[in-house]
Design a protein around this motif. Structure first.
Motif, short mmCIF file in Angstrom:
data_model
loop_
_atom_site.label_atom_id
_atom_site.label_comp_id
_atom_site.label_asym_id
_atom_site.label_seq_id
_atom_site.Cartn_x
_atom_site.Cartn_y
_atom_site.Cartn_z
N ARG A 5 0.83 -1.20 0.00
CA ARG A 5 0.00 0.00 0.00
C ARG A 5 0.87 1.25 0.00
O ARG A 5 1.90 1.32 0.67
CB ARG A 5 -0.91 0.01 1.24
N ARG A 8 -1.55 7.54 0.68
CA ARG A 8 -2.47 8.25 -0.21
C ARG A 8 -2.81 9.66 0.25
O ARG A 8 -2.98 10.57 -0.57
CB ARG A 8 -3.75 7.42 -0.36
N LEU A 28 -8.15 12.09 12.62
CA LEU A 28 -9.43 11.70 12.03
C LEU A 28 -10.56 12.31 12.86
O LEU A 28 -10.51 12.32 14.08
CB LEU A 28 -9.58 10.17 12.05
N ASP A 34 -17.06 13.59 5.67
CA ASP A 34 -16.51 12.33 5.16
C ASP A 34 -15.05 12.44 4.77
O ASP A 34 -14.30 11.46 4.84
CB ASP A 34 -17.34 11.85 3.97
N ARG A 37 -12.77 11.31 7.53
CA ARG A 37 -13.05 9.99 8.08
C ARG A 37 -12.46 8.94 7.14
O ARG A 37 -12.11 9.24 6.00
CB ARG A 37 -14.56 9.73 8.21
N LEU A 38 -12.38 7.74 7.63
CA LEU A 38 -11.96 6.61 6.80
C LEU A 38 -12.81 5.43 7.22
O LEU A 38 -12.52 4.80 8.24
CB LEU A 38 -10.47 6.32 6.98
N ASP A 39 -13.87 5.15 6.50
CA ASP A 39 -14.81 4.08 6.82
C ASP A 39 -14.06 2.79 7.15
O ASP A 39 -13.24 2.32 6.37
CB ASP A 39 -15.70 3.87 5.59
N ASN A 206 -9.93 -0.87 4.75
CA ASN A 206 -9.28 0.45 4.76
C ASN A 206 -8.27 0.48 5.89
O ASN A 206 -8.47 -0.18 6.93
CB ASN A 206 -10.31 1.56 4.94
N PHE A 208 -4.90 2.87 8.01
CA PHE A 208 -4.09 4.07 8.21
C PHE A 208 -3.01 3.83 9.25
O PHE A 208 -3.07 2.89 10.04
CB PHE A 208 -4.97 5.28 8.58
N ILE A 230 -3.24 7.94 5.57
CA ILE A 230 -4.22 7.02 4.99
C ILE A 230 -3.57 6.24 3.86
O ILE A 230 -2.91 6.82 2.98
CB ILE A 230 -5.46 7.79 4.51
N GLU A 233 -4.78 0.99 -1.62
CA GLU A 233 -5.13 -0.43 -1.68
C GLU A 233 -3.88 -1.29 -1.69
O GLU A 233 -2.80 -0.87 -2.09
CB GLU A 233 -5.97 -0.70 -2.92
N PRO A 255 -14.71 -1.73 5.57
CA PRO A 255 -15.66 -0.62 5.42
C PRO A 255 -17.11 -1.08 5.47
O PRO A 255 -17.44 -2.18 5.05
CB PRO A 255 -15.29 -0.02 4.06
#
Length: 291
Positions: A5, A8, A28, A34, A37-39, A206, A208, A230, A233, A255
């Protein structure tokens, strides 16, 4: 070939206060939008002070509905109490994992008059089907959290399952696969000077990184202290510490993919559900057992 990964997006933490005036840094969840946030994650706070004036007021009784709170203590002593009669003494290295569900009213108060208070609070969302389930609380002492000792690294496995270099460990929270809707991974990683480590992560999640000490390189990019990085993929993340070593949190979760409506300590799917939560709290019904 392992797909690592990449970094990002970076979200620097900002100073703020919460509870009755506890000073902390929020990354966060700085605002209920949104983009920050990071679902399924909603918020990450770091509290860290040697000055009792910054933390003594604590977090007096307050409500929650619709998500989970995870408090991880590095230094100091905090006590949890809630309307269910639970009392938890949170000391260095310990974790409290609370599922607010339908509703909980709890407090988190310092049990010291001086010295360092340091730790983190994470908010994890619940899917709509679980937002009104009964509240639950788990007090996890430091000695119950498994650790992996590797060349140049030590990993505390708070949640999730990890297998690396012939070693394996499952966190005390969700040792069984799919036992929680978000299947969270919560690791506290300590790296020695210039140590390198590639950690596997579920591709479906997801994820971080949050470095809280030292210098950290993530997939070839520098990530500053007290900032959320964050991740994109992939099935693993590559970490390298600087000359002074590094300590970091690595978090991942499946998520949920549902709308998020938030008003302070209430996190639901719609505005109407938020209005109901506010009315229930006002009228003393927030913590009623479901019919």
């Amino acid at each position: 070939m392992t797909h690592n990964r990449e970094l990002r997006l970076t979200i620097p933490s900002m100073p703020t206060s919460d509870g009755a005036g506890v000073k902390l840094r929020r990354s966060l969840g700085q605002r209920a939008v949104d983009a920050l946030r990071l679902d399924p994650f909603l918020m990450l706070d770091e509290f860290y002070s040697d000055n009792p004036d910054d933390y003594l007021a604590g977090f007096p009784p307050h409500p929650h509905r619709g998500f989970e709170t995870v408090t991880y203590m590095l230094d100091g002593h905090m006590q949890h109490q809630d309307h269910l009669g639970n009392t938890g003494d949170l000391g260095p290295g310990g974790v409290q994992w609370m599922t607010a569900g339908r509703g909980v009213i709890h407090s988190e108060m310092p049990q010291q008059r001086e010295g360092r208070m340091r730790g983190f609070q994470l908010w994890i969302n619940l899917p709509g089907a679980e937002k009104m389930k009964p509240a639950d609380y788990r007090d996890i002492p430091a000695e119950s959290i498994p650790e992996l000792e590797l060349d140049g690294a030590r990993i505390r496995v708070i949640a999730g399952r990890i297998a690396l270099e012939g070693q394996a460990a499952a966190g005390a929270v969700n040792a069984e696969p799919d036992s929680m809707a978000t299947d969270p991974v919560y690791l506290d990683v300590h790296l020695e000077a210039n140590a390198e480590l590639v950690l596997p992560l579920p591709e479906s999640h997801n994820a971080f990184v949050y470095p809280y000490e030292g210098e950290l390189d993530v997939a070839g990019q520098f990530l500053r202290q007290q900032a959320v990085g964050i991740l994109g993929e992939g099935e693993a993340v590559s970490l390298r510490a600087g000359e002074a070593g590094a300590r970091l949190l690595l978090l991942a979760g499946r998520p949920i993919g549902e709308p998020v409506a938030q008003y302070g300590p209430f996190v639901m799917n719609t505005r109407e559900e938020i209005e109901q939560a506010v009315a229930d709290y006002r009228d003393g019904r927030l913590t009623d057992a479901p019919a």
